[in-house]
Design a protein around this motif. Structure first.
Motif, PDB file in Angstrom:
ATOM      1  N   ILE A   1      48.753  42.659  34.866  1.00 27.80           N
ATOM      2  CA  ILE A   1      48.021  43.058  36.072  1.00 27.80           C
ATOM      3  C   ILE A   1      48.807  42.433  37.209  1.00 27.80           C
ATOM      4  O   ILE A   1      49.065  41.235  37.204  1.00 27.80           O
ATOM      5  CB  ILE A   1      46.587  42.481  36.104  1.00 27.80           C
ATOM      6  CG1 ILE A   1      45.803  42.912  34.867  1.00 27.80           C
ATOM      7  CG2 ILE A   1      45.865  42.925  37.373  1.00 27.80           C
ATOM      8  CD1 ILE A   1      44.369  42.377  34.852  1.00 27.80           C
TER       9      ILE A   1
ATOM     10  N   LEU B   1      37.711  42.368  42.863  1.00 32.59           N
ATOM     11  CA  LEU B   1      38.900  42.898  42.189  1.00 32.59           C
ATOM     12  C   LEU B   1      38.553  43.466  40.817  1.00 32.59           C
ATOM     13  O   LEU B   1      39.159  44.426  40.359  1.00 32.59           O
ATOM     14  CB  LEU B   1      39.967  41.814  42.089  1.00 32.59           C
ATOM     15  CG  LEU B   1      40.617  41.457  43.422  1.00 32.59           C
ATOM     16  CD1 LEU B   1      41.515  40.238  43.283  1.00 32.59           C
ATOM     17  CD2 LEU B   1      41.406  42.619  44.002  1.00 32.59           C
ATOM     18  N   ILE B   2      37.595  42.824  40.144  1.00 24.76           N
ATOM     19  CA  ILE B   2      37.041  43.441  38.934  1.00 24.76           C
ATOM     20  C   ILE B   2      35.674  43.998  39.336  1.00 24.76           C
ATOM     21  O   ILE B   2      34.775  43.243  39.695  1.00 24.76           O
ATOM     22  CB  ILE B   2      36.891  42.420  37.791  1.00 24.76           C
ATOM     23  CG1 ILE B   2      38.268  41.851  37.419  1.00 24.76           C
ATOM     24  CG2 ILE B   2      36.232  43.070  36.579  1.00 24.76           C
ATOM     25  CD1 ILE B   2      38.253  40.826  36.304  1.00 24.76           C
TER      26      ILE B   2
ATOM     27  N   PHE C   1      44.726  46.030  40.232  1.00 25.93           N
ATOM     28  CA  PHE C   1      43.401  45.815  39.634  1.00 25.93           C
ATOM     29  C   PHE C   1      42.643  47.151  39.561  1.00 25.93           C
ATOM     30  O   PHE C   1      42.002  47.459  38.559  1.00 25.93           O
ATOM     31  CB  PHE C   1      42.589  44.810  40.470  1.00 25.93           C
ATOM     32  CG  PHE C   1      42.880  43.368  40.143  1.00 25.93           C
ATOM     33  CD1 PHE C   1      42.091  42.670  39.238  1.00 25.93           C
ATOM     34  CD2 PHE C   1      43.939  42.700  40.742  1.00 25.93           C
ATOM     35  CE1 PHE C   1      42.350  41.337  38.926  1.00 25.93           C
ATOM     36  CE2 PHE C   1      44.205  41.377  40.448  1.00 25.93           C
ATOM     37  CZ  PHE C   1      43.409  40.689  39.538  1.00 25.93           C
TER      38      PHE C   1
END
Ligand SMILES: Cc1ncc(C[n+]2csc(CCOP(=O)(O)OP(=O)(O)O)c2C)c(N)n1
Ligand SMILES: [Mg+2]
Length: 578
Positions: A261, A296-297, A268
């Motif tokens: 990543i 980001l997640i 992301f």
């Protein structure tokens, strides 16, 4: 306490080297000054420890970090008082961010001078404190061996990290009673995660319809990448290295592997676009420099983690199922539990099997497309396209090569195109973001894995932050080939500069191109162009500059065939849009 330094008397310096050797340390990377001379003297009198000279403290510290990565044991670097600590700092910071077990020893001023504010004086432990796992000013000669052993144990204990020691010059020479230092105790043996946790994670993975796996450095350090790949394959999950990996945490040769990543919101977003669940294994998932999005997640992605200790930082991962336990043992339990459930439930087994086939086929197809597109990338006369250079270098290198990546704007190509089947196949020290590590890290990895050929792929800018380790490579006759992707400047910063983040005005019709050219000027290394081949020769290694792909391949093959250190300066194109 008499200060005596004779053959007949045991000194603290001698007991220090005995303690290090007994604790399993066989090499110290360093750059000396007066405050370490009493110890330096002792290296000549012992066969059990070798002093590897680096011409800059950053090189010594990066080499120690590389050695720790290679051996899995804490490594030792030694530097000179505040000036040495200052020079070591960026690489020490990188090691701290990556949790690399190091003991950094700085000589410090004579205890009877310290109140007189002498040259070299500073509160060294205070300077090092905020980026150390632990710091100590050694106060007594008698305790030095035990302090060193404890420092090594502390650095190794999970979560691992660097420990800093300051040792006054006069302390080294003090006469002490002979000692029989104790060996370092191995870190406490962790057990696997509790059964309830393993069951909860099995349930979590069975409920997911599009899981993603992210592996972190700890997987590589605990040498259980094959188990992580086995789990990813069993689950049918695409798998990524966490951002800024310091090792190939899981083998890139698995068809589940989809690359790292990258630490930007776009990467992301791509990784989690279709995911409904993520499992982080020993993974600290951190953002990069730009603030783009806090989530980001995405919150819609359920998260789980396996770590060794609750203290491990997870970054942006917020797990609803969190297992703590010995990583290999826990992975084995999770794999067995999941396999049993899939065998017992043919419907679930069939669904996962279909997903697995698709993920594996997709991975294999992507890899071969990527390789082709890299090798086919063209460039004007006199230049090589960076991704073609990376693909060619990797293909021309021997199978058992270890690669140190500091290719900056081309790093993605290295981590996507390489076949890294063991954790050391790929290393960086990039998590702190300080450039200048690759040549030093390669020297340390090479010292720690004798005979294994090494390959450094790095930018021209990166090389100039830490070229001194080229000399150490030549001096130690290490079989390392250094390939510079030379684009005469800071390409990645140019790319940032012309991106909407820094230059939204470029989106307008009447964007001022002259103004942009002026803004990019500090990012070019083009006044005097660097003579990198000359630089390498001045450090005692052979070197060549290449400007087309065939010469690049020939040069890399010939360099590895020679078994000697080489630097290959490759003229690559810029992807600059400005
Ligand atoms: C010690 C240090 N100083 C400055 C920077 C900022 N920086 C980040 S990337 C970069 C440019 C790197 O250039 P190069 O190695 O030639 O790679 P390229 O971007 O050209 O591929 C710089 C200067 C840094 N990361 N570390
Ligand atoms: Mg560059």
């Amino acid at each position: 306490m008499a200060v005596i330094d004779s053959e007949a008397t045991t000194t603290a310096a001698q007991t220090a080297l005995q303690a290090l050797a007994k604790a399993g340390v066989d090499v110290v990377f360093g750059n000396p000054g007066t405050t370490e001379l009493p110890l330096i003297k002792e290296f000549a009198r012992t066969d059990s420890l070798r002093y590897v000279l680096a011409l800059h403290e950053g090189a010594a510290t990066a080499a120690a970090a590389g050695h720790a990565l290679a051996t899995g044991r804490p490594a030792v670097a030694m530097v000179h008082a505040m000036p040495g600590l200052g020079n070591a700092m960026s690489m020490y910071y990188n090691a701290w961010r990556s949790g690399v077990p190091l003991v950094l020893i700085a000589g410090s001023q004579h205890r009877r001078l310290q109140h007189l504010d002498p040259v070299l004086q500073a509160d060294l432990v205070d300077v090092a404190r905020s980026i150390s796992k632990r710091v100590w000013e050694v106060k007594t000669a008698e305790d030095l061996p035990e302090v060193l052993v404890r420092a090594l144990e502390d650095a190794a204990a999970p979560p691992s990290g660097p420990v800093f020691l300051s040792v006054p010059i006069d302390l080294w020479s003090e006469a002490v009673d002979p000692v029989d230092p104790r060996p370092a105790r191995p870190s406490a043996q962790l057990g696997p995660a509790a059964t309830e946790g393993v069951e909860a994670l099995t349930e979590f993975l069975l409920e997911a319809s599009a899981p993603v796996i992210v592996t972190g450095d700890l997987v590589g350090r605990r040498r259980c990448g094959d188990l992580a790949a086995e789990l990813a394959e069993l689950v049918g999950a695409p798998a990524h290295w966490a951002p800024q990996a310091s090792l190939a945490s899981m083998p890139s040769t698995s068809d589940c592997y989809r690359g790292p990543i990258f630490a930007d919101a776009g990467s992301f977003a791509r990784v989690f676009a279709k995911a409904d669940a993520v499992l982080g294994i020993g993974a600290n998932i951190v953002p990069s420099i730009l603030f783009e999005r806090p989530d980001l997640i995405p919150a819609s992605v359920r998260a789980a983690s396996i770590t060794e200790t609750p203290a491990e930082a997870l970054g942006v991962l917020v797990p609803e199922v969190a297992l703590h336990g010995d990583l290999p043992a826990t992975l084995r339990l999770v794999i067995d539990s999941l396999r049993a459930r899939l065998d017992a439930d043919p419907k679930a087994g069939a669904a996962v099997s279909t997903r697995r086939d698709a993920v594996l086929a997709d991975g294999a197809a992507k890899r071969s497309r990527l390789r082709r597109s890299a090798l086919d990338a063209t460039a004007p006369d006199g230049f090589v396209a960076p991704r073609a250079a990376v693909a060619t270098i990797l293909e021309a290198a021997p199978d058992d090569v270890f690669v140190v990546d500091e290719a900056v704007s081309s790093s993605g190509w290295v981590s996507l195109l390489g076949s890294f089947s063991d954790p050391l196949g790929y290393t960086t020290l990039s998590k702190g973001g300080a450039l200048g590590y690759a040549v030093g890290v390669a020297a340390g990895v090479s010292v720690g894995s004798p005979g294994r050929p090494g390959l450094v792929i790095l930018g021209d800018g990166a090389l100039m932050y830490g070229p001194q380790a080229l000399w150490t490579i030549a001096n130690e006759e290490l079989p390392i080939v250094t390939c510079v992707l030379n684009n005469n400047g800071y390409q990645i910063l140019k790319d940032f500069m012309v991106s909407p983040h820094f230059s939204p005005e470029l989106a307008t019709e009447d964007a001022d191109r002259d103004d942009l050219a002026a803004q990019l000027a500090p990012l070019r290394i083009e006044g005097p162009v660097l003579d990198l081949a000359g630089l390498a020769r001045s450090c005692g290694m052979e070197s060549v500059r290449v400007q087309d792909l065939e010469s690049c391949r020939d040069a890399v093959e010939a360099a590895f065939a020679s078994g000697s250190p080489w630097l290959i300066d490759i003229s690559v194109t810029a992807s600059e849009r400005g």
